[in-house]
Motif scaffolding. Sequence first.
Motif, PDB file in Angstrom:
ATOM      1  N   PHE A   1       0.813  -1.172   0.143  1.00 45.51           N
ATOM      2  CA  PHE A   1      -0.167   0.048  -0.107  1.00 45.51           C
ATOM      3  C   PHE A   1       0.780   1.308   0.038  1.00 45.51           C
ATOM      4  CE2 PHE A   1      -2.653  -3.333   1.715  1.00 45.51           C
ATOM      5  CZ  PHE A   1      -3.948  -2.879   1.145  1.00 45.51           C
TER       6      PHE A   1
ATOM      7  N   SER B   1      -8.921   6.722   1.286  1.00 49.91           N
ATOM      8  CA  SER B   1      -9.353   5.142   1.131  1.00 49.91           C
ATOM      9  C   SER B   1      -9.918   4.733  -0.312  1.00 49.91           C
ATOM     10  CB  SER B   1     -10.256   4.417   2.278  1.00 49.91           C
ATOM     11  OG  SER B   1      -9.369   4.668   3.367  1.00 49.91           O
TER      12      SER B   1
ATOM     13  N   LEU C   1      -7.353   5.374  -3.125  1.00 49.70           N
ATOM     14  CA  LEU C   1      -6.347   4.523  -3.195  1.00 49.70           C
ATOM     15  C   LEU C   1      -6.761   3.266  -3.599  1.00 49.70           C
ATOM     16  CD1 LEU C   1      -3.545   3.808  -1.955  1.00 49.70           C
ATOM     17  CD2 LEU C   1      -4.347   3.430   0.099  1.00 49.70           C
TER      18      LEU C   1
ATOM     19  N   ARG D   1      -6.946   3.426  -7.262  1.00 49.36           N
ATOM     20  CA  ARG D   1      -5.750   3.439  -7.919  1.00 49.36           C
ATOM     21  C   ARG D   1      -5.002   1.996  -7.903  1.00 49.36           C
ATOM     22  NH1 ARG D   1      -2.600   7.142  -4.378  1.00 49.36           N
ATOM     23  NH2 ARG D   1      -4.140   8.591  -5.216  1.00 49.36           N
TER      24      ARG D   1
ATOM     25  N   TYR E   1       1.738   2.874  -3.432  1.00 52.17           N
ATOM     26  CA  TYR E   1       0.741   3.591  -3.826  1.00 52.17           C
ATOM     27  C   TYR E   1       0.391   5.062  -3.387  1.00 52.17           C
ATOM     28  CZ  TYR E   1      -0.391  -0.497  -6.760  1.00 52.17           C
ATOM     29  OH  TYR E   1      -0.321  -1.511  -7.675  1.00 52.17           O
ATOM     30  N   LEU E   2       1.056   5.237  -2.178  1.00 52.09           N
ATOM     31  CA  LEU E   2       0.738   6.578  -1.642  1.00 52.09           C
ATOM     32  C   LEU E   2       1.490   7.477  -1.931  1.00 52.09           C
ATOM     33  CD1 LEU E   2       0.859   5.320   2.220  1.00 52.09           C
ATOM     34  CD2 LEU E   2      -1.185   5.820   0.689  1.00 52.09           C
TER      35      LEU E   2
ATOM     36  N   ASP F   1      -4.555  10.302  -1.131  1.00 50.15           N
ATOM     37  CA  ASP F   1      -4.587   9.022  -0.402  1.00 50.15           C
ATOM     38  C   ASP F   1      -5.781   8.715   0.191  1.00 50.15           C
ATOM     39  OD1 ASP F   1      -2.046   9.042  -1.693  1.00 50.15           O
ATOM     40  OD2 ASP F   1      -1.060   9.632   0.114  1.00 50.15           O
TER      41      ASP F   1
END
Length: 436
Positions: A249, A262, A265, A268, A252-253, A260
């Motif tokens: 995770f 939830s 995210l 993404r 991906y931040l 970012d």
Amino acid sequence: MQDMQQNTIQQTDVIIIGAGPSGSSAAALLRKKGFQVAIIEKQHFPRFSIGESLLPQCMVFLDEAGLLDTVREHVGTCGFQFKNGAAFLRGGKRSFYDFTQKFSEGPGTTWQVRRADFDQLLAEGAQALGADIRFGHEVIAVDVKTSQPILTIQPEQGTAYQIQAKFLLDASGFGRILPKFLNLESPSNFPVRRALFTHIEDGIGLDTDFDRNKILITVHDKDHRAWYWLIPFADGRSSFGVVAEQDFFDAYLTGNAEQDQSEVLLKRILADDESLSKVLAQAKFDTPVRTLVGYSANVKHLAQSNYALLGNAGEFLDPVFSSGVTIALKSSSLAIPLVERAIKGEQIDWQTEYEQPLRQGINVFRAYVEAWYTGEFQDVVFSRHKNPDIERMIASLLAGYAWDERNPMYKNAKRRLATLAEYCREDISPAQLSEI
């Protein structure tokens, strides 16, 4: 507190903490035997919960508890989806297991359910059998040093009270009430993983390869430690989530709090898998995205002379093969005959009669979960060559029949899986696979 102490301690035969599947099924089984049962449940039902993809083995336990017809009568109104197997996707590779073609005897189909509705139906079924369920009541103290346990309960409204029983069952799930009060928690040997999940309007058309009768488990195309679940319901909606270790995770931040969030995210991460993105190209994210971290758990023991832990209160492995509800219902099925004997004054060897039998199946599930994350079971699932007999044996385990000792894949599950994966990596013929 002084007023509470002056009040008479309430009495019942069995106290159950938690009204989820293990608690409600345990209560139903106890009521069928004529015992008084009080369930202490902190929340109010219906309430959101994950774990929506049942396994066919659950049908056996629901029937045993007298709750199967209750669920079956509401399949249509609750949008429960018929389920006959599990499908797998990794890049361009697809695979599936048909639970109706399994090795073990027993049902080969079940449902994918919204747990809010499913759990409420089970609770209502237990109430119809005479169980006293106290919603909005919280356990604030536990005394198991006396032969008959005493719980101190705080209702949302009113004064705290005490209740005593001949036996205590903890079915509190992730709340893990007794493990926390009695210092029973033990570290899990699984890495800390995070689940990010929600319910969506999936928008999946009939012209796709997607089979609504099966849960879809997708391996992330760029990081095989990560995987997505897609659990369809019967009304065009699905449960959708991704599971991975935190470093996955973190990659991906962006460092931007707004970017970012939830839901952003999760979208993404979905967009980074081409195959699954095609399946969910028309999906609408219309429900808040939730997260659960470090859910795997273990305990020092599952039972003593006057209490026992059921389901996730004792151990939770991982959501990858949807074993949670099956283990919960199995634990109730195993425990209640022993509770009956204990109440009648018999000495029970809880280690050999409850913990060991329950953990035998859990350890089979564990072998498959561990092999999934190491990649061994993924190699088996996506192998080009399949042996029909072995496929049926594996289908049985994925269908929840992890306690079937007749299944050759049950014994030495970890070693057999490793050997099978090695054969699959060497790309041998189906005939050679039968040699394991």
